[in-house]
Design a protein around this motif. Structure first.
Motif, short mmCIF file in Angstrom:
data_model
loop_
_atom_site.label_atom_id
_atom_site.label_comp_id
_atom_site.label_asym_id
_atom_site.label_seq_id
_atom_site.Cartn_x
_atom_site.Cartn_y
_atom_site.Cartn_z
N ASP A 1 8.18 38.34 -2.19
CA ASP A 1 8.11 36.96 -2.68
C ASP A 1 6.67 36.56 -3.04
OD1 ASP A 1 10.82 36.63 -2.35
OD2 ASP A 1 10.65 35.72 -0.37
N ALA A 2 5.70 37.17 -2.34
CA ALA A 2 4.30 36.84 -2.56
C ALA A 2 3.66 37.68 -3.66
CB ALA A 2 3.51 37.02 -1.26
N ALA A 3 4.40 38.63 -4.21
CA ALA A 3 3.85 39.58 -5.17
C ALA A 3 3.13 38.95 -6.37
CB ALA A 3 4.95 40.53 -5.67
N VAL B 1 3.71 35.45 11.02
CA VAL B 1 3.92 34.18 10.30
C VAL B 1 4.70 34.43 9.02
CG1 VAL B 1 2.76 32.32 9.05
CG2 VAL B 1 1.88 33.05 11.27
N LEU B 2 4.36 35.50 8.33
CA LEU B 2 5.04 35.83 7.08
C LEU B 2 6.52 36.09 7.32
CD1 LEU B 2 4.68 36.42 4.02
CD2 LEU B 2 4.26 38.80 4.65
N ALA C 1 6.89 33.64 2.45
CA ALA C 1 5.67 33.54 1.65
C ALA C 1 5.36 32.11 1.23
CB ALA C 1 5.80 34.43 0.41
N HIS C 2 6.39 31.30 1.02
CA HIS C 2 6.17 29.95 0.49
C HIS C 2 5.59 28.99 1.53
CE1 HIS C 2 8.12 31.13 -3.19
NE2 HIS C 2 9.22 31.48 -2.54
N ARG C 3 5.77 29.29 2.81
CA ARG C 3 5.22 28.44 3.86
C ARG C 3 4.08 29.13 4.61
NH1 ARG C 3 8.62 27.00 7.97
NH2 ARG C 3 7.58 24.98 8.18
N PHE C 4 3.60 30.22 4.04
CA PHE C 4 2.52 30.99 4.65
C PHE C 4 1.19 30.30 4.33
CE2 PHE C 4 -0.70 34.31 4.56
CZ PHE C 4 -0.40 35.09 5.65
N THR C 5 0.42 29.94 5.37
CA THR C 5 -0.88 29.29 5.16
C THR C 5 -1.91 29.91 6.09
OG1 THR C 5 -0.54 27.58 6.85
CG2 THR C 5 0.26 27.10 4.61
N THR C 6 -3.19 29.77 5.71
CA THR C 6 -4.26 30.28 6.56
C THR C 6 -4.30 29.53 7.88
OG1 THR C 6 -5.79 28.81 5.39
CG2 THR C 6 -5.68 31.09 4.64
N ALA C 7 -3.98 28.23 7.85
CA ALA C 7 -3.99 27.43 9.09
C ALA C 7 -2.96 27.97 10.09
CB ALA C 7 -3.72 25.97 8.77
#
Length: 213
Positions: free
Chosen positions: A123-125, A34-35, A40-46
């Protein structure tokens, strides 16, 4: 009053049974996909739960939020890099220049093979870069590099070795990220790594010559 506490980034619990280990492995594999696909900006648990084929509730048993999943992916990458440093730089059977050359080749190849995931993790750092675990990992890597440089530059001052370590690690990370931003052939990777290793080895040779002089 606004709550400025940072999100929890550690796992809620560690898997103890084979089924639990398989579930966490499936979640992490799905998270990496998914990542890479969404960033990172559209990464969700769902989205991770859907990709893994599990319920969000099952995911939350082990990871309290998306930051915890991303931190686990980043931690796994750090662990692999640390193992690479330890195995390569700590191999006393080979001379320091050969160890350094082997490390450069392994690092550049790894950067190119996992470029998409690494870019997304970068990006998620902000979610975890100041966490104690992140700081401890960086410090451990610095210690391994300095241990290697004490052998490679036995007569150099501590400040010289510290500067050399910073220059090598920062250059390697920056150049690796830039070089891996475009698809590369095995021949290109090998040629680039050779050139970078030549530069580092020449630099250490210059420092050694200066100290002996």
């Amino acid at each position: 009053m606004t709550d400025h506490r940072k999100p929890l980034i550690t796992q809620r619990k560690q898997p103890r049974q084979a089924r639990s280990n398989d579930l966490v492995a499936a979640i992490l594999e799905a998270a990496a996909q998914v990542l890479t696909r969404d960033g990172a900006h559209r990464f969700t648990t769902a989205r991770v739960a859907e990709k893994a084929g599990v319920s969000v509730g099952s995911l939350y048993q082990y990871f309290p939020n998306k930051a915890a999943i991303l931190f686990r992916l980043q931690s796994d990458e750090w662990r692999q890099t640390s193992e690479m440093l330890h195995t390569t730089l700590g191999n006393a059977e080979k001379p320091p220049p050969e160890r350094l050359r082997t490390l450069v080749h392994a690092f550049i190849r790894s950067e190119c093979e996992e470029a998409a995931t690494r870019l997304a993790l970068s990006d998620a750092a902000p979610l975890y870069r100041d966490a104690p675990e992140a700081r401890q990992t960086r410090e451990a890597a610095q210690r391994m590099v300095q241990t290697f440089l004490r052998e490679a530059l036995p007569e150099a001052a501590e400040s010289t070795r510290a500067l050399a370590g910073d220059l090598i690690t920062m250059t390697l990370a920056s150049v690796g990220k830039q070089f891996s931003s475009a698809p590369r052939t095995p021949a290109e990777i090998s040629a680039y790594a050779d050139a970078l290793a030549d530069m580092f080895c020449a630099y250490l040779g210059l420092l050694n010559g200066r100290d002996k002089g």
